[in-house]
Design an enzyme around this catalytic site. Structure first.
Site, short mmCIF file in Angstrom:
data_model
loop_
_atom_site.label_atom_id
_atom_site.label_comp_id
_atom_site.label_asym_id
_atom_site.label_seq_id
_atom_site.Cartn_x
_atom_site.Cartn_y
_atom_site.Cartn_z
N HIS A 1 7.07 5.85 1.28
CA HIS A 1 7.80 4.64 0.89
C HIS A 1 8.71 4.91 -0.31
CE1 HIS A 1 4.11 2.67 2.76
NE2 HIS A 1 5.10 2.17 3.46
N GLY B 1 11.74 4.41 7.84
CA GLY B 1 11.22 5.74 8.07
C GLY B 1 11.28 6.13 9.54
N ALA C 1 0.86 -1.20 0.00
CA ALA C 1 0.00 0.00 0.00
C ALA C 1 0.89 1.24 0.00
CB ALA C 1 -0.95 -0.01 1.19
N SER D 1 -0.08 4.32 5.34
CA SER D 1 -1.03 3.51 4.57
C SER D 1 -2.39 3.50 5.23
CB SER D 1 -0.49 2.08 4.43
OG SER D 1 0.74 2.07 3.73
#
Length: 321
Positions: free
Chosen positions: A57, A171, A52, A210
């Site tokens: 990302h 992240g 997703a 997401s």
């Protein structure tokens, strides 16, 4: 990107990347790069995702390419890991869009996408031996999601073993997860460099996730309180106020939005995620987790705290969300 039925094929500058669904396909794709003329100094990077994919990302993938250079290999994993979901969480509902993910990854130049099913990652079912996050996994996220970080570390370790990267990128939005991964790599002597990449936000400040797709328009407006609260706390720190004032300001912003139900708001040591004392000075992380409707969101902000004043201490007595 192409997804061959039986075997992965190597990628080149003029073709799509490789989609590997099995361990054999992954080994073939990794070996093809090594045997295809990779220089001994070339490096492999991995970006681990649950799919997703959003702009956050894709920024990880771009940073991975920057880390290893044009001659390096960038591997992206897409796997919704059941071990990190607790009872009653959104494992079945978690958004999945493999075709869309592959299109996005082709645009940013991923060389290999490893998209296994659970039986590929866990061929014997639920693993008997798992990685423990220790005390990092018992507080904050660990307290609200027992076993979550153990599940994260278990799959991260397995994916490191399967992809054999020189560098792995994560992240910074998942700050506690990033710290847990770094501690695992250090404590278990894993030969991989861990790189944290700054949080990517929408123009209005909402951290990309997401799970943002779960939010209605009204819920999304309410969710902006998280980033506002973090910014408010950071402004207090920049103004020379202490830890108590940082927490009080952030708490006040969150409490002003009834649709935001706070799980925790904490100012922690960035190396241990232990809550700092009221007289703490120096770097800290302001962390928040909250539910907006049925959606649980997390965010954080680095702050630099100066000495607290008596006024700050008084404010801190009212800072509990």
């Amino acid at each position: 990107m192409t997804a061959p039925a039986d075997r992965a094929t190597s990628s080149s500058a003029d073709t799509d990347g490789v989609v590997a669904r099995t361990r054999t396909e992954l080994r073939d794709a990794l070996a093809a790069w090594t045997l295809g003329g990779a220089d001994p100094t070339d490096r492999r990077a991995v970006v681990m995702t649950m799919g997703a994919l959003h702009a956050g990302h894709l920024e990880l993938v771009r940073r991975a390419r920057a880390e290893v250079g044009p001659g390096g290999q960038v591997v992206v994993t897409i796997f919704v890991n059941p071990l990190q979901f607790g009872e009653g969480e959104d494992l079945d509902a978690y958004p999945r869009d493999l075709d869309g993910d592959l299109e996005r990854l082709a645009e940013v130049g991923a060389d290999v996408v490893f998209a296994p099913t659970p039986d590929v990652v866990y061929p014997d079912g639920d693993p008997i031996v798992r990685v423990s996050a220790g005390r990092i996994g018992e507080v904050l996220e660990g307290a609200f999601r027992p076993g979550h970080l153990d599940g994260v570390l278990t799959v991260v370790l397995k994916l490191i073993q399967l992809t054999r990267p020189d560098v792995a990128l994560f992240g910074q939005k998942d700050a506690q997860q990033l710290l847990a991964v770094r501690r695992m790599v250090r404590d278990l002597d894993l030969p991989v460099e861990i790189v944290g990449v700054p949080t990517v936000r929408d123009e209005d400040g909402l951290a990309l996730s997401s799970r943002n797709t779960y939010l209605s328009a009204g819920e999304r407006d309410a969710a902006l309180a998280l980033s506002r609260a973090l910014r408010g706390g950071a402004v207090e720190a920049e103004a020379g106020h202490g830890a108590a004032a940082v927490l009080a300001t952030a708490s006040g912003i969150l409490n002003a939005v009834p649709d935001v139900v706070v799980d925790y708001l904490a100012l922690v040591d960035p190396d241990t995620v232990e809550e700092v004392a009221g007289d703490h000075t120096g770097p800290a992380l302001l962390l928040v987790a909250a539910r907006v409707g049925t959606t649980r969101l997390i965010d954080n902000q680095a702050v630099d705290v100066v000495a607290s004043s008596a006024e700050d201490e008084t404010a801190g007595q009212e800072a509990t969300p």
